[in-house]
Enzyme design. Structure first.
Site, PDB file in Angstrom:
ATOM      1  N   GLU A 143      -5.395  -4.032   2.295  1.00 27.13           N
ATOM      2  CA  GLU A 143      -5.369  -5.011   3.390  1.00 27.13           C
ATOM      3  C   GLU A 143      -6.603  -5.917   3.400  1.00 27.13           C
ATOM      4  OE1 GLU A 143      -4.712  -1.846   3.444  1.00 27.13           O
ATOM      5  OE2 GLU A 143      -3.312  -1.243   5.004  1.00 27.13           O
TER       6      GLU A 143
ATOM      7  N   TRP B 282     -15.539  17.211  14.850  1.00 28.05           N
ATOM      8  CA  TRP B 282     -15.078  16.724  13.557  1.00 28.05           C
ATOM      9  C   TRP B 282     -15.961  17.215  12.421  1.00 28.05           C
ATOM     10  CZ3 TRP B 282     -14.157  10.939  15.200  1.00 28.05           C
ATOM     11  CH2 TRP B 282     -12.861  10.840  15.750  1.00 28.05           C
TER      12      TRP B 282
ATOM     13  N   LYS C  53     -10.568  18.807  12.392  1.00 26.76           N
ATOM     14  CA  LYS C  53     -11.051  18.979  13.753  1.00 26.76           C
ATOM     15  C   LYS C  53     -11.153  20.472  14.048  1.00 26.76           C
ATOM     16  CE  LYS C  53     -11.313  16.194  17.708  1.00 26.76           C
ATOM     17  NZ  LYS C  53     -10.839  15.092  18.481  1.00 26.76           N
TER      18      LYS C  53
ATOM     19  N   THR D  58       0.866  -1.178   0.000  1.00 23.99           N
ATOM     20  CA  THR D  58       0.000   0.000   0.000  1.00 23.99           C
ATOM     21  C   THR D  58       0.900   1.224   0.000  1.00 23.99           C
ATOM     22  OG1 THR D  58      -0.080   0.407   2.359  1.00 23.99           O
ATOM     23  CG2 THR D  58      -1.645  -1.170   1.506  1.00 23.99           C
TER      24      THR D  58
HETATM   25  P1  ADP Z   1      -3.976   3.687  -0.745  1.00 21.73           P
HETATM   26  O1  ADP Z   1      -3.722   3.562   0.731  1.00 21.73           O
HETATM   27  O2  ADP Z   1      -2.760   3.738  -1.581  1.00 21.73           O
HETATM   28  O3  ADP Z   1      -5.004   4.734  -1.096  1.00 21.73           O
HETATM   29  P2  ADP Z   1      -5.833   1.526  -0.724  1.00 21.73           P
HETATM   30  O4  ADP Z   1      -6.627   1.212  -1.933  1.00 21.73           O
HETATM   31  O5  ADP Z   1      -5.422   0.398   0.092  1.00 21.73           O
HETATM   32  O6  ADP Z   1      -4.603   2.309  -1.201  1.00 21.73           O
HETATM   33  O7  ADP Z   1      -6.654   2.552   0.145  1.00 21.73           O
HETATM   34  C1  ADP Z   1      -7.704   2.139   0.947  1.00 21.73           C
HETATM   35  C2  ADP Z   1      -8.416   3.325   1.480  1.00 21.73           C
HETATM   36  O8  ADP Z   1      -9.124   4.006   0.435  1.00 21.73           O
HETATM   37  C3  ADP Z   1      -9.474   3.007   2.507  1.00 21.73           C
HETATM   38  O9  ADP Z   1      -8.914   2.826   3.776  1.00 21.73           O
HETATM   39  C4  ADP Z   1     -10.362   4.242   2.414  1.00 21.73           C
HETATM   40  O10 ADP Z   1      -9.841   5.313   3.169  1.00 21.73           O
HETATM   41  C5  ADP Z   1     -10.286   4.609   0.958  1.00 21.73           C
HETATM   42  N1  ADP Z   1     -11.466   4.096   0.231  1.00 21.73           N
HETATM   43  C6  ADP Z   1     -11.595   2.962  -0.473  1.00 21.73           C
HETATM   44  N2  ADP Z   1     -12.828   2.856  -1.006  1.00 21.73           N
HETATM   45  C7  ADP Z   1     -13.510   3.955  -0.619  1.00 21.73           C
HETATM   46  C8  ADP Z   1     -14.837   4.440  -0.831  1.00 21.73           C
HETATM   47  N3  ADP Z   1     -15.718   3.782  -1.565  1.00 21.73           N
HETATM   48  N4  ADP Z   1     -15.167   5.602  -0.242  1.00 21.73           N
HETATM   49  C9  ADP Z   1     -14.292   6.306   0.506  1.00 21.73           C
HETATM   50  N5  ADP Z   1     -13.038   5.915   0.729  1.00 21.73           N
HETATM   51  C10 ADP Z   1     -12.652   4.752   0.174  1.00 21.73           C
END
Ligand code: ADP
Length: 538
Positions: free
Chosen positions: A326, A441, A436, A181
């Site tokens: 993950e 929030w 914040k 990631t």
């Molecule tokens: P990176 O960390 O490089 O962005 P990831 O794909 O693993 O790669 O990122 C996952 C994150 O992306 C999630 O923890 C979340 O914050 C965000 N995410 C994934 N899908 C959505 C969604 N449908 N809406 C909002 N946030 C999302």
């Protein structure tokens, strides 16, 4: 019941035996290339023989640096079924990150698309575990390159036998694939996928209430095959015999639209930015997208206005899903329940803009700072925790960062969410993006969503900027649609928001920019925006 290991081998076998006539379409260097799952299987066997010849051992990491194309798909099954681990490299990483992940994973071979060779040439002196480079191109002849120990993919395959006895004695918990990631701070974090995890995730992807992916589908994964396995879609497609359409190197919006129309795609998957681009193109060109049953949208929040525009203008729905590297990645899908269907239209759009319901097979809880579960009232915020057979249990060789993220047997996602009475999860923010203000929030995602429902707005990202009194306040970065550029003022956006969000949520400033910077996987890069608009530079 018999003991039966869940292995990718049986998924590959099914494609070959039951769907030998079904097609894989790949946009490659000379145009559109087509072959069948029968051809695919034979090449996967050849590739497994090549791995043997190159001295790859069980458990070795074999990396790919490649676009979404048929050779990459061959690696998807040949490497894990052989017993090695496919490490998909993100081709948009900075070179020092690329060096880090290759060395950290200790990759022994790298398969690289011809046009990406320069990325490796730049770092070749710094990657010390790689014994072979294999160049993937249409030609058997190698291009000029300064890489040593380099082979031609097509030449190696041509010289290998087209049958292979894939091992059936692998443990289902053995690693099949891995990817890193793009952690926003520190080095990227490695996530390992087991055969069992990928098998069960693929099965979940096929469930009607998940993506309902089936043999009848024609599937276009726009999401890169190096980003959480293109959301697991290639694995599921091969298993189910679905026709796959792979968009190749640097597909622009026109290429994608043409592929959807020409190949009669039924399911396409990508991040919101892609679908925003497709919508803009459709408004100009009026494409015939009647074959599409859903545009799967995930990776970042799908704005409500986008979901609405796809229904009303494009004529095919956006299906909003959530996941992370993950989580293999599919974890939540937003589809109103059957008894919600006669609710007012606006309410249904609000539901579909949430990240959705937990998919079958996983468990979740949402906890506050003290580790107490929050009420499902759509208001109380907490961190989303997940567990299940396709949720990672640690970061690869990284006990320090694994400890807090996987404490108590749950993955702590760092996503701050609410859950409503029906169980729909709504992400307010990634923990680090929360604003914040005066101890309360503000959800940047909710604000962005509302700003993007303004008819003149193409994209909007909201970030926190430091404030003397309130500690942080929201700043909105807005990209206007081409025809509205220069015609909308800061006050127009604020005025538009006034009856839609709480007064204290109104952004302190709205800045108009040409483009929102994107991360290596196409998401809004809020870190870059924060740097750009740090205090005093406005
Ligand atoms: P990176 O960390 O490089 O962005 P990831 O794909 O693993 O790669 O990122 C996952 C994150 O992306 C999630 O923890 C979340 O914050 C965000 N995410 C994934 N899908 C959505 C969604 N449908 N809406 C909002 N946030 C999302």
């Amino acid at each position: 019941m018999m003991e039966y290991p869940l292995l990718l081998r049986s998924m590959l076998d099914r494609a070959y035996k039951l769907f030998p006539k079904k097609e894989v379409v790949s946009r490659d260097y000379s145009g559109i290339y087509r072959y069948t799952y029968a051809d695919y299987y034979r090449r996967v066997c050849r590739l497994a023989n090549v791995l043997k010849e190159l001295g790859v051992q069980r458990g070795d990491r074999v990396a790919s640096l490649a676009w979404n194309n048929h050779r990459h798909l061959e690696l998807y099954f040949a490497v894990p079924c052989y017993g090695a681990v496919l490490h998909t490299l993100n081709l948009r990483l900075f070179s020092d990150q690329l060096v880090y992940v290759i060395n950290h994973a200790e990759d022994s071979v790298i398969f690289v698309d011809e046009d990406l060779i320069p990325l490796l040439e730049e770092i070749k002196g710094k990657i010390n575990t790689v014994k072979h480079f294999v160049v993937m191109s249409n030609e058997e002849e190698l291009p000029d390159t300064s890489l040593g120990r380099v082979h031609s993919y097509e030449k190696l395959l041509a010289g290998a036998a087209d049958s292979f006895d894939f091992p059936d004695d692998l443990d289902e918990y053995s690693p099949a694939a891995m990817c890193y990631t793009t952690a926003t701070t520190g080095d990227p974090k490695g996530v390992v996928y087991t055969h069992r995890g990928l098998y069960l995730h693929s099965m979940c992807v096929g469930l009607a209430d998940t993506l309902g992916l089936s043999e009848r589908d024609i599937v276009l994964p726009v999401v890169p095959m190096f980003h959480a396995n293109a959301w697991g879609i290639p694995f599921a497609c091969v298993w189910f015999g679905s026709k796959l359409v792979l968009p190749g190197a640097r597909p622009d919006i026109k290429v994608l639209c043409d592929l959807i129309v020409n190949e009669k795609v039924t399911l396409a998957a990508g991040v919101p930015t892609i679908w925003m681009g497709v919508l803009a193109a459709h408004r100009q060109q009026n494409y015939d997208f009647s074959s599409v049953r859903a545009f799967i949208c995930g990776g970042s929040a799908a704005p409500k206005s986008l979901i609405e525009a796809f229904d009303k203008e494009v004529g095919a729905p956006i299906l909003h899903a959530y996941g992370m590297t993950e989580t293999t990645p599919v974890a939540l899908v937003s589809r109103p329940k059957s008894y919600m269907e006669d609710r007012p239209e606006d309410e249904l759009y609000r539901v579909r803009a949430k990240q959705g319901l937990l998919v079958a097979g996983l468990e979740m809880k949402v906890v506050d700072d003290q580790g107490r579960e929050v009420a499902w009232d759509g208001k109380q915020m907490g961190e989303l925790w997940l567990k299940g057979p396709w949720i990672a249990k640690e970061y690869y060789k990284d006990p320090e960062r694994s400890k807090p993220a996987f404490a108590e047997g749950w993955l702590h996602t760092s996503d701050i969410v609410t859950v409503d009475e029906e169980g729909f999860v709504n992400i307010s923010d990634r923990a680090k993006d929360l604003i914040k203000s005066g101890g309360e929030w503000i959800s940047s995602l909710d604000l962005e969503n509302t700003i993007m429902s303004h008819p003149a707005v193409q994209e909007a990202a909201v970030i926190a900027i430091p404030h003397e009194k309130w500690v942080e306040r929201p700043l909105a970065c807005v990209v206007l649609r081409e025809e509205h550029k220069g015609k909308v003022a800061e006050e127009d956006i604020i005025e538009f928001l006034k009856d839609k969000v709480a007064k204290w949520w109104l952004p302190d400033r709205v800045v108009f920019i040409d483009e929102i910077p994107k991360t290596s996987v196409g998401k809004f890069n809020k870190k870059a925006l924060r740097q750009q608009f740090a205090a005093g530079t406005l």
